[in-house]
Design a protein around this motif. Structure first.
Motif, PDB file in Angstrom:
ATOM      1  N   ILE A   1       0.847  -1.188   0.000  1.00 50.26           N
ATOM      2  CA  ILE A   1       0.000   0.000   0.000  1.00 50.26           C
ATOM      3  C   ILE A   1       0.881   1.235   0.000  1.00 50.26           C
ATOM      4  N   VAL A   2       0.535   2.195  -0.842  1.00 51.50           N
ATOM      5  CA  VAL A   2       1.317   3.423  -0.936  1.00 51.50           C
ATOM      6  C   VAL A   2       0.462   4.572  -0.425  1.00 51.50           C
ATOM      7  N   GLU A   3       1.025   5.345   0.494  1.00 48.72           N
ATOM      8  CA  GLU A   3       0.300   6.432   1.142  1.00 48.72           C
ATOM      9  C   GLU A   3       0.916   7.776   0.777  1.00 48.72           C
ATOM     10  N   HIS A   4       0.068   8.769   0.695  1.00 45.73           N
ATOM     11  CA  HIS A   4       0.493  10.129   0.357  1.00 45.73           C
ATOM     12  C   HIS A   4      -0.236  11.111   1.271  1.00 45.73           C
ATOM     13  N   VAL A   5       0.509  11.991   1.907  1.00 47.84           N
ATOM     14  CA  VAL A   5      -0.097  13.015   2.751  1.00 47.84           C
ATOM     15  C   VAL A   5      -0.423  14.219   1.884  1.00 47.84           C
ATOM     16  N   ALA A   6      -1.667  14.641   1.889  1.00 45.62           N
ATOM     17  CA  ALA A   6      -2.119  15.749   1.039  1.00 45.62           C
ATOM     18  C   ALA A   6      -2.213  17.023   1.866  1.00 45.62           C
ATOM     19  N   ALA A   7      -3.407  17.637   1.913  1.00 48.07           N
ATOM     20  CA  ALA A   7      -3.572  18.892   2.647  1.00 48.07           C
ATOM     21  C   ALA A   7      -3.713  18.582   4.135  1.00 48.07           C
ATOM     22  N   ARG A   8      -2.638  18.755   4.876  1.00 45.19           N
ATOM     23  CA  ARG A   8      -2.600  18.300   6.259  1.00 45.19           C
ATOM     24  C   ARG A   8      -3.188  19.314   7.232  1.00 45.19           C
ATOM     25  N   THR A   9      -2.789  20.555   7.147  1.00 45.15           N
ATOM     26  CA  THR A   9      -3.192  21.561   8.117  1.00 45.15           C
ATOM     27  C   THR A   9      -4.443  22.303   7.659  1.00 45.15           C
TER      28      THR A   9
ATOM     29  N   SER B   1     -16.578   3.697   7.514  1.00 49.09           N
ATOM     30  CA  SER B   1     -15.218   3.522   8.016  1.00 49.09           C
ATOM     31  C   SER B   1     -15.133   4.006   9.454  1.00 49.09           C
ATOM     32  N   ALA B   2     -14.064   3.600  10.132  1.00 52.82           N
ATOM     33  CA  ALA B   2     -13.863   3.985  11.529  1.00 52.82           C
ATOM     34  C   ALA B   2     -13.657   5.481  11.678  1.00 52.82           C
ATOM     35  N   ASN B   3     -12.979   6.096  10.700  1.00 51.67           N
ATOM     36  CA  ASN B   3     -12.665   7.520  10.835  1.00 51.67           C
ATOM     37  C   ASN B   3     -13.771   8.449  10.348  1.00 51.67           C
ATOM     38  N   LYS B   4     -14.813   7.903   9.733  1.00 52.50           N
ATOM     39  CA  LYS B   4     -15.958   8.666   9.216  1.00 52.50           C
ATOM     40  C   LYS B   4     -15.574   9.650   8.122  1.00 52.50           C
ATOM     41  N   ASP B   5     -14.407   9.456   7.517  1.00 55.24           N
ATOM     42  CA  ASP B   5     -13.880  10.409   6.532  1.00 55.24           C
ATOM     43  C   ASP B   5     -13.575   9.781   5.187  1.00 55.24           C
ATOM     44  N   LEU B   6     -13.945   8.531   4.953  1.00 60.35           N
ATOM     45  CA  LEU B   6     -13.390   7.788   3.827  1.00 60.35           C
ATOM     46  C   LEU B   6     -14.274   7.830   2.578  1.00 60.35           C
ATOM     47  N   VAL B   7     -13.616   8.018   1.427  1.00 58.06           N
ATOM     48  CA  VAL B   7     -14.267   7.855   0.134  1.00 58.06           C
ATOM     49  C   VAL B   7     -13.449   6.887  -0.703  1.00 58.06           C
ATOM     50  N   VAL B   8     -14.134   6.177  -1.600  1.00 61.33           N
ATOM     51  CA  VAL B   8     -13.476   5.264  -2.518  1.00 61.33           C
ATOM     52  C   VAL B   8     -13.649   5.801  -3.930  1.00 61.33           C
ATOM     53  N   THR B   9     -12.600   5.673  -4.729  1.00 61.68           N
ATOM     54  CA  THR B   9     -12.609   6.156  -6.101  1.00 61.68           C
ATOM     55  C   THR B   9     -11.632   5.308  -6.905  1.00 61.68           C
ATOM     56  N   ALA B  10     -11.394   5.676  -8.148  1.00 59.81           N
ATOM     57  CA  ALA B  10     -10.426   4.946  -8.969  1.00 59.81           C
ATOM     58  C   ALA B  10      -9.001   5.365  -8.597  1.00 59.81           C
ATOM     59  N   GLY B  11      -8.072   4.441  -8.750  1.00 55.23           N
ATOM     60  CA  GLY B  11      -6.681   4.768  -8.472  1.00 55.23           C
ATOM     61  C   GLY B  11      -6.185   5.894  -9.350  1.00 55.23           C
ATOM     62  N   HIS B  12      -6.625   5.933 -10.630  1.00 56.36           N
ATOM     63  CA  HIS B  12      -6.129   6.972 -11.531  1.00 56.36           C
ATOM     64  C   HIS B  12      -6.728   8.333 -11.220  1.00 56.36           C
TER      65      HIS B  12
ATOM     66  N   LEU C   1      -6.242  -2.087   1.655  1.00 55.32           N
ATOM     67  CA  LEU C   1      -6.261  -0.658   1.376  1.00 55.32           C
ATOM     68  C   LEU C   1      -7.353   0.021   2.200  1.00 55.32           C
ATOM     69  N   TYR C   2      -8.526  -0.563   2.212  1.00 52.63           N
ATOM     70  CA  TYR C   2      -9.660  -0.024   2.966  1.00 52.63           C
ATOM     71  C   TYR C   2      -9.375   0.000   4.466  1.00 52.63           C
ATOM     72  N   THR C   3      -8.800  -1.055   4.966  1.00 43.70           N
ATOM     73  CA  THR C   3      -8.515  -1.141   6.397  1.00 43.70           C
ATOM     74  C   THR C   3      -7.564  -0.046   6.848  1.00 43.70           C
ATOM     75  N   MET C   4      -6.492   0.163   6.081  1.00 46.18           N
ATOM     76  CA  MET C   4      -5.521   1.189   6.449  1.00 46.18           C
ATOM     77  C   MET C   4      -6.108   2.590   6.296  1.00 46.18           C
ATOM     78  N   ALA C   5      -6.787   2.841   5.179  1.00 43.11           N
ATOM     79  CA  ALA C   5      -7.313   4.182   4.934  1.00 43.11           C
ATOM     80  C   ALA C   5      -8.430   4.523   5.911  1.00 43.11           C
ATOM     81  N   GLY C   6      -9.202   3.522   6.318  1.00 41.26           N
ATOM     82  CA  GLY C   6     -10.323   3.765   7.222  1.00 41.26           C
ATOM     83  C   GLY C   6      -9.896   4.135   8.626  1.00 41.26           C
ATOM     84  N   ARG C   7      -8.622   3.912   8.932  1.00 47.10           N
ATOM     85  CA  ARG C   7      -8.100   4.257  10.255  1.00 47.10           C
ATOM     86  C   ARG C   7      -7.201   5.484  10.221  1.00 47.10           C
ATOM     87  N   ALA C   8      -7.031   6.052   9.025  1.00 44.06           N
ATOM     88  CA  ALA C   8      -6.090   7.176   8.876  1.00 44.06           C
ATOM     89  C   ALA C   8      -6.633   8.432   9.546  1.00 44.06           C
TER      90      ALA C   8
END
Length: 374
Positions: free
Chosen positions: A59-67, A184-195, A367-374
């Motif tokens: 799984i590859v993770e990227h931090v986007a708009a953090r603050t 998801s656990a974090n209540k923030d998750l959306v699913v979309t295409a990888g591209h 992928l879902y498990t990791m992202a859902g806890r982010a």
């Protein structure tokens, strides 16, 4: 090699342009932090607050708009005018550099703009522009159909709130996709295409923003949500493997509220039986659509006849912009509730009336498990 083109509006040749890699690819190695990167485009600043890329278990993770300040800059970037311009572009080669997945195959030259189609199966010649699908009904049907290749969804329900448009910037150009909230656990998750998240082996999307329940004229009835963290599977990040064209995005809150608390969520399932009835949703933006309305397809799923992927096909004439839109089984048209088992990914260029979506297996579950806890 099979040339593939996903259903990203304005970028029908952006990603998925290389054939599927072997399913048994080894997981990516650990990768250390990368510094903050900020790009500038001719149309204005492109905020890519990328501080790290972490590879764990493929799984590859990227931090986007953090603050909050980063998130506000992204929201400010998407003015109504810029959103309106983030529509289909005739030739992606005119808007992107010679780097990344596109440049690797084209050397930076423009390719014919296929209407959101994947290339032909191996051994076939790449055809020219194919005919547009027949003009769909632009009015809502009296009742949802279980067999349509593209009708405007007018029955409301949960799906009209959980599905939305995505606005993003890649290589200095602005594009649109579709996505859905998911439980998801974090209540923030959306699913979309990888591209719709990362250009295969190329760069990550910047200015990533989700607008659930998007309405005509750029209406955002439930707010706009910027990306906090993005996740894709290793095979997609390494080689644009279409079997793994799945992206998960953890969103920032909007006005202090989680997206799940505002619009609700759909269920998601993995390793489900193949075939069966499915409903696919999205915001197609290439003609004959304009991205203003939620559109759906419904029918029976079938295997990829070219055997180029493990994806399944759904009869669907939706065009570019529908990428990432959810496919649901056990869908109840009365309530708009269902279980996501795939999403809109690509078409073969010689068959514009069939959409293909990845099978959600173990990699998608991780992928879902990791992202859902982010």
């Amino acid at each position: 090699m099979t040339l593939s083109t996903p259903m990203l509006a304005g970028a029908p040749l952006l990603a998925g342009l290389i054939g599927s890699a072997l399913l048994g690819a080894a997981p990516a190695p650990q990768q250390a932090e990368r510094p903050v990167t900020t790009a500038v485009s001719a149309g204005g600043p492109v905020f890519s607050v990328a501080r790290q890329v972490v590879r764990r278990a493929g799984i590859v993770e990227h931090v986007a708009a953090r603050t909050p300040a980063d998130q506000q800059r992204v929201l400010d970037y998407w003015t109504p005018q810029r959103m309106a311009k983030a529509l289909p572009i005739g030739l992606l080669g005119l808007a992107t550099s010679d780097k990344g997945l596109l440049g690797d195959l084209t050397g930076g030259r423009a390719l014919p703009s296929l209407p959101g189609g994947r290339g032909p199966a191996a051994g076939q010649a790449l055809p020219g522009r194919t005919a547009q699908p027949a003009e769909p009904r632009h009015h809502a049907a009296a009742a949802p159909s279980t067999g349509t290749v593209g009708s405007r969804w007018g029955s409301g329900g949960l799906v009209a709130r959980t599905t939305g448009r995505v606005f993003l910037t890649v290589a200095g150009a602005d594009f649109v996709c579709s996505a859905s909230t998911v439980r998801s656990a974090n209540k923030d998750l959306v699913v979309t295409a990888g591209h719709c998240v990362k250009d295969g082996a190329g760069e990550w999307a910047a200015n990533w923003t989700f607008v659930p329940g998007y309405g005509s004229g750029g209406k955002a009835p439930f707010g706009q949500y910027t990306a906090r963290r993005m996740f894709v599977a290793g095979p997609w990040s390494r080689s644009g493997d279409d079997n793994y064209d799945i992206g998960m995005v953890a969103l920032a809150t909007s006005r202090g509220r989680h997206v799940a608390d505002v619009v609700g969520t759909q269920e998601i399932a993995f390793n489900t039986p193949r075939g069966g009835q499915a409903f696919g949703f999205g915001y197609p933006a290439d003609p004959p659509y304009n991205g203003s309305h939620l559109v759906y397809c419904a029918g029976r799923l079938r295997d990829d006849p070219h055997k180029q992927t493990r994806d399944q096909g759904l009869g669907c004439a939706m065009t570019a912009g529908s990428s990432g839109g959810p496919w649901m089984t056990r869908f109840d048209p009365r309530t708009g509730k269902g279980t996501i088992t795939s999403l809109s990914s690509f078409k073969y260029s010689d068959d514009q009336r069939t959409m293909y979506g990845p099978y959600l297996g173990d990699a998608a579950k991780a992928l879902y498990t990791m992202a859902g806890r982010a």
